[in-house]
Design an enzyme around this catalytic site. Structure first.
Site, PDB file in Angstrom:
ATOM      1  N   CYS A 116       0.800  -1.239   0.000  1.00 64.07           N
ATOM      2  CA  CYS A 116       0.000   0.000   0.000  1.00 64.07           C
ATOM      3  C   CYS A 116       0.834   1.290   0.000  1.00 64.07           C
ATOM      4  O   CYS A 116       0.347   2.342  -0.442  1.00 64.07           O
ATOM      5  CB  CYS A 116      -0.969   0.002   1.178  1.00 64.07           C
ATOM      6  SG  CYS A 116      -0.224  -0.446   2.743  1.00 64.07           S
ATOM      7  N   HIS A 150      -1.832   6.972   3.444  1.00 64.75           N
ATOM      8  CA  HIS A 150      -0.389   7.028   3.702  1.00 64.75           C
ATOM      9  C   HIS A 150       0.185   8.297   3.070  1.00 64.75           C
ATOM     10  O   HIS A 150       0.014   8.547   1.871  1.00 64.75           O
ATOM     11  CB  HIS A 150       0.308   5.808   3.108  1.00 64.75           C
ATOM     12  CG  HIS A 150      -0.080   4.500   3.744  1.00 64.75           C
ATOM     13  ND1 HIS A 150      -0.769   4.398   4.938  1.00 64.75           N
ATOM     14  CD2 HIS A 150       0.157   3.215   3.357  1.00 64.75           C
ATOM     15  CE1 HIS A 150      -0.949   3.131   5.247  1.00 64.75           C
ATOM     16  NE2 HIS A 150      -0.403   2.395   4.301  1.00 64.75           N
TER      17      HIS A 150
END
Ligand code: NAP
Length: 344
Positions: free
Chosen positions: A148, A241
């Site tokens: 990810c 993120h």
């Protein structure tokens, strides 16, 4: 077009729930099977799942009875959000039995004939499935999407790599709690805190990017000649993120050149592909998780504050939604590419 039946492996987890949420409103995929561990098997999805998605659980999946791994499934594509401790074996088993396995897990990403794909970056690598033994025997195969945080870095850097070359990149991540699955890091450990270690994450970022940017000659992928150094941190953010990226280009470029390059993705006409694959924000205080996680339905990577780096030449900030662009959305996009290219 008649809907294609799909299953979700690891349906109760963070990625599994996002898959169910996105697939539940997909125009040509329809969830027919749900799989989790033995402790969930036999229970109805709505009874068993601690639903953590903002949108309601799709009505038609509520009464689907969860199956245990390796049961026969009435589905052509299996999306995997399985825990990595079990994903390797279960995914191989299903591929051997003729299913198209589209995985979020790390286990098979670096296998020789397993494509590690981001359609907008290296969609041609998908053809590698033809060289998998299971494809030759049963028509089954495994396709993977990156970790990810790797996918955010890859999407933010790729156009610059393509247009100007990039030989070195240093990245420091600030990664959301949902990246560790549900329920994830205990609140006592993360509230008001930063944890400067995520097991295995730095190594994934430093190796996966080389395969993704690698060149595919129809037989093998030759790794890209780029060195990546990653430092990964868990921060008290729910989703998304954020990362600070420094990089050096092989050819001279101005900031205007780089920004123009960043936004130059072509439209692949896949259903889940966003209008803007990368959005550049001309604001030094962006991107931010609270402001940018919904851009492009979570499929857009946002980049901001491109500026000179005294060490490597250039730096910027980048952000992407970890369970959408970094997991479930990435897998669904790969499955759409498989359909478009005739592998399903
Ligand atoms: P998670 O919330 O912990 O979910 C794990 C899932 O695996 C649950 O559905 C669980 O089912 C199932 N499972 C566990 N043991 C099993 C077994 N023995 N047999 C069958 N099913 C089993 O984890 P996650 O965050 O969703 O991550 C799933 C995978 O995606 C991992 O490999 C992870 O590294 C990867 N990934 C995660 C993210 C992210 O942002 N979270 C992003 C990219 C990739 P039960 O409820 O029945 O235990």
């Amino acid at each position: 077009m008649e809907k294609i039946k799909v299953g979700v492996l690891g349906c109760t987890g963070a990625v599994g729930q996002k898959l169910v949420s996105l697939l539940g409103r997909h125009p040509f995929f329809e969830i027919s099977e749900l799989v989790a561990s033995e402790k969930s098997a036999g229970m109805k999805y709505a009874e068993r799942t601690s639903w953590r998605e903002a949108s309601p659980m799709p009505g038609y999946v509520r009464d689907i009875v969860i199956k245990s791994p390796c049961e026969e499934l009435d589905a052509r594509i299996l999306f995997s959000g399985l825990d990595a401790s079990v994903a390797g074996e279960i995914e191989s088993d299903y591929a051997g039995r003729g299913y198209a396995v589209v995985s979020n897990s790390r286990n098979h990403r670096m296998d020789e004939f397993v494509p590690l794909v981001i359609p907008e970056v290296n969609g041609s690598h998908i053809a590698m499935v033809r060289d998998q033994e299971t494809y030759k025997k049963s028509g089954g195969f495994i396709v993977t999407n990156p970790n990810c945080s790797t996918i955010v870095l890859a999407l933010a850097l790729y156009p610059i790599y393509r247009d100007f070359g990039v030989d070195k990149a240093m990245v420091t991540t600030m990664q959301a709690i949902s990246g560790g699955g549900y329920p994830g890091v205990p609140s006592m450990d993360i509230l008001g805190n930063v944890v400067p270690h995520i097991s295995g994450e730095e190594q994934k970022m430093e190796t996966e990017l080389l395969k993704i940017f690698g060149s595919y000659d129809g037989n093998h992928v030759s790794n890209a000649d780029i060195t990546v150094s990653a430092s990964c941190n868990r921060v008290p953010v729910r989703d998304g993120h954020t990362m600070s990226v420094s990089f050096s280009t092989c050819r001279e470029a101005t900031s205007e050149d780089l920004i123009k390059s960043l936004c130059s993705y072509e439209d692949l006409e896949l259903n889940l592909s966003p209008d803007q694959v990368v959005a550049y924000m001309d604001d030094p205080a962006r991107p931010q998780p609270l402001l940018d996680s919904a851009t492009g339905g979570g499929m857009t990577v946002t980049v901001g504050n491109l500026r000179k780096c005294p060490v490597l030449g250039w730096k910027f900030n980048a952000f992407g939604h970890n369970t959408v662009r970094g997991a479930a959305g990435a897998a669904i996009l790969n499955a759409e590419l498989l359909v478009k290219e005739g592998f399903v």
